[in-house]
Design a protein around this motif. Structure first.
Motif, PDB file in Angstrom:
ATOM      1  N   HIS A 390       0.614  -1.231   0.143  1.00  0.00           N
ATOM      2  CA  HIS A 390       0.061  -0.066  -0.014  1.00  0.00           C
ATOM      3  C   HIS A 390       0.767   1.300  -0.028  1.00  0.00           C
ATOM      4  CE1 HIS A 390      -3.661   2.491   0.802  1.00  0.00           C
ATOM      5  NE2 HIS A 390      -3.141   2.771   1.993  1.00  0.00           N
ATOM      6  N   MET A 391       0.734   2.172  -0.929  1.00  0.00           N
ATOM      7  CA  MET A 391       1.351   3.344  -0.907  1.00  0.00           C
ATOM      8  C   MET A 391       2.720   3.187  -1.084  1.00  0.00           C
ATOM      9  SD  MET A 391      -1.127   5.707   1.605  1.00  0.00           S
ATOM     10  CE  MET A 391      -0.371   7.339   1.221  1.00  0.00           C
ATOM     11  N   LYS A 392       3.654   3.806  -0.233  1.00  0.00           N
ATOM     12  CA  LYS A 392       5.070   3.729  -0.538  1.00  0.00           C
ATOM     13  C   LYS A 392       5.525   2.624   0.343  1.00  0.00           C
ATOM     14  CE  LYS A 392       5.967   8.463  -2.468  1.00  0.00           C
ATOM     15  NZ  LYS A 392       6.649   9.879  -2.128  1.00  0.00           N
ATOM     16  N   TYR A 393       5.351   1.612   0.286  1.00  0.00           N
ATOM     17  CA  TYR A 393       5.405   0.454   1.263  1.00  0.00           C
ATOM     18  C   TYR A 393       6.929  -0.070   1.387  1.00  0.00           C
ATOM     19  CZ  TYR A 393       5.984  -2.697  -2.577  1.00  0.00           C
ATOM     20  OH  TYR A 393       6.266  -3.288  -3.968  1.00  0.00           O
ATOM     21  N   SER A 394       7.275  -0.432   2.543  1.00  0.00           N
ATOM     22  CA  SER A 394       8.535  -1.114   2.632  1.00  0.00           C
ATOM     23  C   SER A 394       8.310  -2.545   2.418  1.00  0.00           C
ATOM     24  CB  SER A 394       8.835  -0.959   4.119  1.00  0.00           C
ATOM     25  OG  SER A 394       9.849  -1.617   4.644  1.00  0.00           O
ATOM     26  N   LEU A 395       9.646  -3.060   2.016  1.00  0.00           N
ATOM     27  CA  LEU A 395       9.702  -4.712   1.720  1.00  0.00           C
ATOM     28  C   LEU A 395       9.325  -5.304   3.121  1.00  0.00           C
ATOM     29  CD1 LEU A 395      12.772  -5.124  -0.325  1.00  0.00           C
ATOM     30  CD2 LEU A 395      10.584  -5.265  -1.093  1.00  0.00           C
ATOM     31  N   SER A 396       9.281  -4.925   4.228  1.00  0.00           N
ATOM     32  CA  SER A 396       8.925  -5.633   5.348  1.00  0.00           C
ATOM     33  C   SER A 396       7.368  -5.964   5.295  1.00  0.00           C
ATOM     34  CB  SER A 396       9.201  -4.488   6.701  1.00  0.00           C
ATOM     35  OG  SER A 396       8.400  -3.592   6.723  1.00  0.00           O
ATOM     36  N   VAL A 397       6.824  -5.293   4.464  1.00  0.00           N
ATOM     37  CA  VAL A 397       5.057  -5.534   4.654  1.00  0.00           C
ATOM     38  C   VAL A 397       5.027  -7.030   3.791  1.00  0.00           C
ATOM     39  CG1 VAL A 397       3.087  -4.721   3.371  1.00  0.00           C
ATOM     40  CG2 VAL A 397       4.422  -3.224   5.073  1.00  0.00           C
ATOM     41  N   PRO A 398       5.467  -7.017   2.295  1.00  0.00           N
ATOM     42  CA  PRO A 398       5.214  -8.265   1.674  1.00  0.00           C
ATOM     43  C   PRO A 398       5.929  -9.457   2.311  1.00  0.00           C
ATOM     44  CG  PRO A 398       6.425  -6.730   0.181  1.00  0.00           C
ATOM     45  CD  PRO A 398       6.081  -5.965   1.322  1.00  0.00           C
ATOM     46  N   PHE A 399       7.072  -9.047   2.981  1.00  0.00           N
ATOM     47  CA  PHE A 399       7.880 -10.181   3.509  1.00  0.00           C
ATOM     48  C   PHE A 399       6.769 -10.819   4.602  1.00  0.00           C
ATOM     49  CE2 PHE A 399      12.106  -9.720   1.446  1.00  0.00           C
ATOM     50  CZ  PHE A 399      12.305 -11.151   1.321  1.00  0.00           C
ATOM     51  N   MET A 400       6.398  -9.947   5.474  1.00  0.00           N
ATOM     52  CA  MET A 400       5.428 -10.628   6.490  1.00  0.00           C
ATOM     53  C   MET A 400       4.449 -11.389   6.011  1.00  0.00           C
ATOM     54  SD  MET A 400       3.859  -7.927   9.512  1.00  0.00           S
ATOM     55  CE  MET A 400       5.344  -7.118   9.346  1.00  0.00           C
ATOM     56  N   GLN A 401       3.918 -10.949   5.164  1.00  0.00           N
ATOM     57  CA  GLN A 401       2.708 -11.999   4.407  1.00  0.00           C
ATOM     58  C   GLN A 401       3.385 -13.077   4.121  1.00  0.00           C
ATOM     59  OE1 GLN A 401       0.116 -10.329   1.456  1.00  0.00           O
ATOM     60  NE2 GLN A 401      -0.611 -12.390   1.280  1.00  0.00           N
ATOM     61  N   ARG A 402       4.641 -13.057   3.361  1.00  0.00           N
ATOM     62  CA  ARG A 402       5.255 -14.237   2.810  1.00  0.00           C
ATOM     63  C   ARG A 402       5.888 -15.227   3.857  1.00  0.00           C
ATOM     64  NH1 ARG A 402       5.565 -17.843  -0.880  1.00  0.00           N
ATOM     65  NH2 ARG A 402       7.328 -17.803  -2.246  1.00  0.00           N
ATOM     66  N   LEU A 403       6.310 -14.606   4.859  1.00  0.00           N
ATOM     67  CA  LEU A 403       6.663 -15.592   6.122  1.00  0.00           C
ATOM     68  C   LEU A 403       5.577 -16.373   6.608  1.00  0.00           C
ATOM     69  CD1 LEU A 403       8.968 -13.101   8.084  1.00  0.00           C
ATOM     70  CD2 LEU A 403       9.778 -14.886   6.394  1.00  0.00           C
ATOM     71  N   PHE A 404       4.220 -15.749   6.787  1.00  0.00           N
ATOM     72  CA  PHE A 404       3.329 -16.578   7.117  1.00  0.00           C
ATOM     73  C   PHE A 404       2.857 -17.476   6.237  1.00  0.00           C
ATOM     74  CE2 PHE A 404       2.936 -13.366  10.664  1.00  0.00           C
ATOM     75  CZ  PHE A 404       2.484 -13.896  11.831  1.00  0.00           C
ATOM     76  N   GLY A 405       2.880 -17.199   4.847  1.00  0.00           N
ATOM     77  CA  GLY A 405       2.676 -18.055   4.067  1.00  0.00           C
ATOM     78  C   GLY A 405       3.403 -19.080   3.663  1.00  0.00           C
ATOM     79  N   LEU A 406       4.504 -19.142   4.299  1.00  0.00           N
ATOM     80  CA  LEU A 406       5.480 -20.322   4.052  1.00  0.00           C
ATOM     81  C   LEU A 406       5.141 -21.182   5.063  1.00  0.00           C
ATOM     82  CD1 LEU A 406       8.967 -18.386   3.035  1.00  0.00           C
ATOM     83  CD2 LEU A 406       7.508 -20.223   1.520  1.00  0.00           C
TER      84      LEU A 406
END
Length: 605
Positions: A390-406
């Motif tokens: 969302h907006m000017k997001y940091s890579l910490s954001v998609p990584f958070m979803q990726r970690l739970f998804g794995l």
């Protein structure tokens, strides 16, 4: 012994020499087939939306990676030679080993008089690659391909001279890699600081050992207790130089040895290695992590020479964890497919095998905190993780979803009926806390995090964590629907008053460790408690201790309206000095709010 600071400083200077050599040969067209190969590689990456850089900047990154591959291959070889894991030495070594290495060098050129030091080093790496456990050299030699032939013979000669340099006063080698303990943490320093450009681009940052231990205590250990050793799997999808992987390997091997004290330790070491998986976008970080895991396995087995080692299988791959492998969740229903493009250092088969959605019992990481500046990658991540980017997001954001998804997805209904395979995987990370307050974190906090079982929110912004200039937070959770109405929180009250001599014993960090399992406790630095889960489903988060979070809640509960209801737009309108003039409706001029020098903003009714 290794002097880390001097070694790093000298290798940084050497890297610049190699980069200049590679750039000059590229610009001069001296090796046209390599330049043509680079242009083809760039075109494929641009077509696949793997990069939005122009060719010159992209090539500069490729040059740095090639130069780093040469440096690291020599460092790996020297470590093996100086600690007598291989014989004879061909590059250098303390005492009589230097003379032997020079003899090997002379013998090679008697047999190959028309070749250069470039061919000599490649031959050395290929010889090491043929030994058991020498896979790290095969990766460097084979994956770099034409880039290894790109370096000039003169620059390769500078590499040889560097590692054979003698201190004029002592008569000893300037850089001696002998270490009876085989401590490879200095390689993490190289990973982080060897190239300033790479450090900024990839946000290279080591995870301190005390942070790694804290997170593994709350993820790996309970996951092992719950899922058992057989077929256990953990992953760090942003593994860097491998700190989490090394810690996990040692813990898992220790459990195997306690469970089967009479078993063959080599077989147990391979079982432990088989449980550890890692991916990183930086190819030389993966090479370092592989080398460190190899030495850890050799050390655990009491193997003193590579020729006596089994061919350990190590589950590491270079690639972008946010792009490779299906991310799962909403993306699957939208018809997303795994990308087919790979760079030369990437192995698509290995990436697809490792980055499996819902596959791991424990997932840990210290993901990069930067905002993705490459336009193509920014767009690609946004498309693959629309729920959180969302907006000017940091890579910490998609990584958070990726970690739970794995992590293995838990089914609470089946779990209540006693189904073991319905248990949820554990997830732990240290990450930038910017998502908690800045607008880009709103979708993550209000849309995604309420779908998983966040169990711990630990404010580490006041702790002294070496290298982490960005304020951080540790999050722990499980990949299942939320369970329970509360989340264990450790809230900051006061930061570290002075830089501690030992960061692991810093006052704030010590308070966190002491209080995290004591809800209701409060010290000068943090307070710990069980906060209502619903509070963490609203953006922004407030995790100030000492009653600050409670005060914010009371103010919000007692408010008759919010500022957002009184204004159409809130924030910076312009930065004076960047434009010659500002134009706007005349009626706004009377309500311009003057801010600190250099800025002004409007609040429009």
């Amino acid at each position: 012994m290794i002097d880390r600071l001097i070694l790093l400083k000298d290798l940084q200077a050497l890297l610049r020499v190699l980069e200049a050599d590679l750039l000059e040969r590229s610009d001069s067209g001296e090796v046209p087939e390599v330049e043509a190969a680079l242009e083809r590689e760039y075109a494929k990456a641009a077509d696949a939306a793997r990069t939005g850089q122009n060719y010159e900047d992209w090539r500069s990154d490729a040059i740095t990676q090639s130069a780093a591959a040469w440096v690291l291959a020599c460092v790996f070889a020297r470590f093996l030679e100086d600690n007598e894991l291989v014989n004879p030495p061909r590059l250098s070594g303390p005492g009589a080993r230097l003379a032997r290495a020079r003899d090997e060098h002379e013998l090679y050129f008697r047999a190959h008089p028309t070749e250069t030091d470039r061919e000599y080093l490649v031959a050395t790496f290929r010889q090491l690659a043929g030994l058991p456990g020498g896979e790290v050299f095969r990766l460097i030699v084979d994956d770099a391909g034409d880039l290894l032939r790109w370096l000039s013979g003169d620059a390769a000669g500078e590499l040889v001279k560097f590692f054979q340099r003698i201190d004029a006063d002592s008569g000893a080698l300037v850089h001696d890699f002998t270490d009876p303990a085989w401590d490879t943490r200095f390689l993490g320093d190289l990973y982080q600081d060897l190239s300033e450009a790479a450090r900024k681009k990839y946000a290279l940052l080591q995870t301190p050992e005390f942070v790694e231990q804290f997170i593994l205590d709350r993820t790996l250990e309970p996951a092992l207790d719950e899922f058992g050793l057989e077929s256990f799997r953990m992953i760090d999808p942003a593994c860097g130089s491998g700190h989490f992987l090394l810690g996990a390997f040692r813990r898992i091997l220790d459990r195997w040895q306690r469970r089967a004290p009479g078993a063959n330790v080599r077989a147990l070491a391979q079982r432990a290695l088989g449980s550890v998986f890692g991916v990183d976008v930086n190819p030389y970080a993966v090479a370092i992590a592989r080398f460190r895991l190899l030495l850890a396995a050799l050390r655990a087995c009491g193997i003193a020479r590579l020729t006596d080692a089994p061919a350990f299988r190590i589950n590491l791959a270079c690639g972008d964890s946010l792009l490779h492998g299906l991310p799962g969740g909403e993306q699957l229903s939208l018809g997303f497919q795994d990308i087919d493009h790979v760079y030369q250092a990437e192995d698509l088969g290995a990436l697809r095998r490792i980055l499996k959605h819902g596959h791991y019992h424990a997932v840990v990481a210290n993901p990069p905190y930067i905002t993705p500046k490459d336009r193509a990658l920014n767009r690609a991540y946004r498309e693959r993780y629309p729920e959180v980017c969302h907006m000017k997001y940091s890579l910490s954001v998609p990584f958070m979803q990726r970690l739970f998804g794995l992590a293995v997805r838990g089914d609470l209904a089946q779990r209540r009926q006693g189904a073991r395979d319905a248990a949820a995987g554990y997830v732990g990370q240290i990450t930038a806390n910017s998502f908690m307050k800045r607008e880009f974190g709103k979708k993550l906090i209000e849309g995604y995090l309420p779908t998983v079982d966040l169990t711990h929110v630990i404010d580490t912004s006041g702790a002294y964590i070496p290298g982490h200039g960005t304020p951080t937070v540790i999050l722990v959770g499980r990949n299942r629907p939320p369970l329970g109405d509360s989340i264990r929180t450790v809230m900051g009250i006061r930061g570290e008053p002075a830089t501690p001599a030992d960061p692991a014993r810093g006052l704030v960090w010590s308070a966190i460790v002491d209080q995290v399992d004591r809800p209701g406790s409060q010290s000068e630095f943090v307070s710990a408690g069980d906060s209502r889960r619903e509070v963490f489903g609203r953006h922004p988060w407030s995790i100030g201790g000492g009653g600050a979070a409670e005060l914010k809640e009371r103010l919000e509960e007692g408010a008759t309206s919010r500022l957002g209801q009184q204004a159409d737009s809130i924030g910076v309108m312009a930065i004076t000095g960047e434009d010659e003039a500002f134009v706007g409706p005349q009626q706004y001029a009377s309500i311009v709010t003057e801010l600190p020098t250099g800025t002004s903003a409007t609040c429009r009714r």
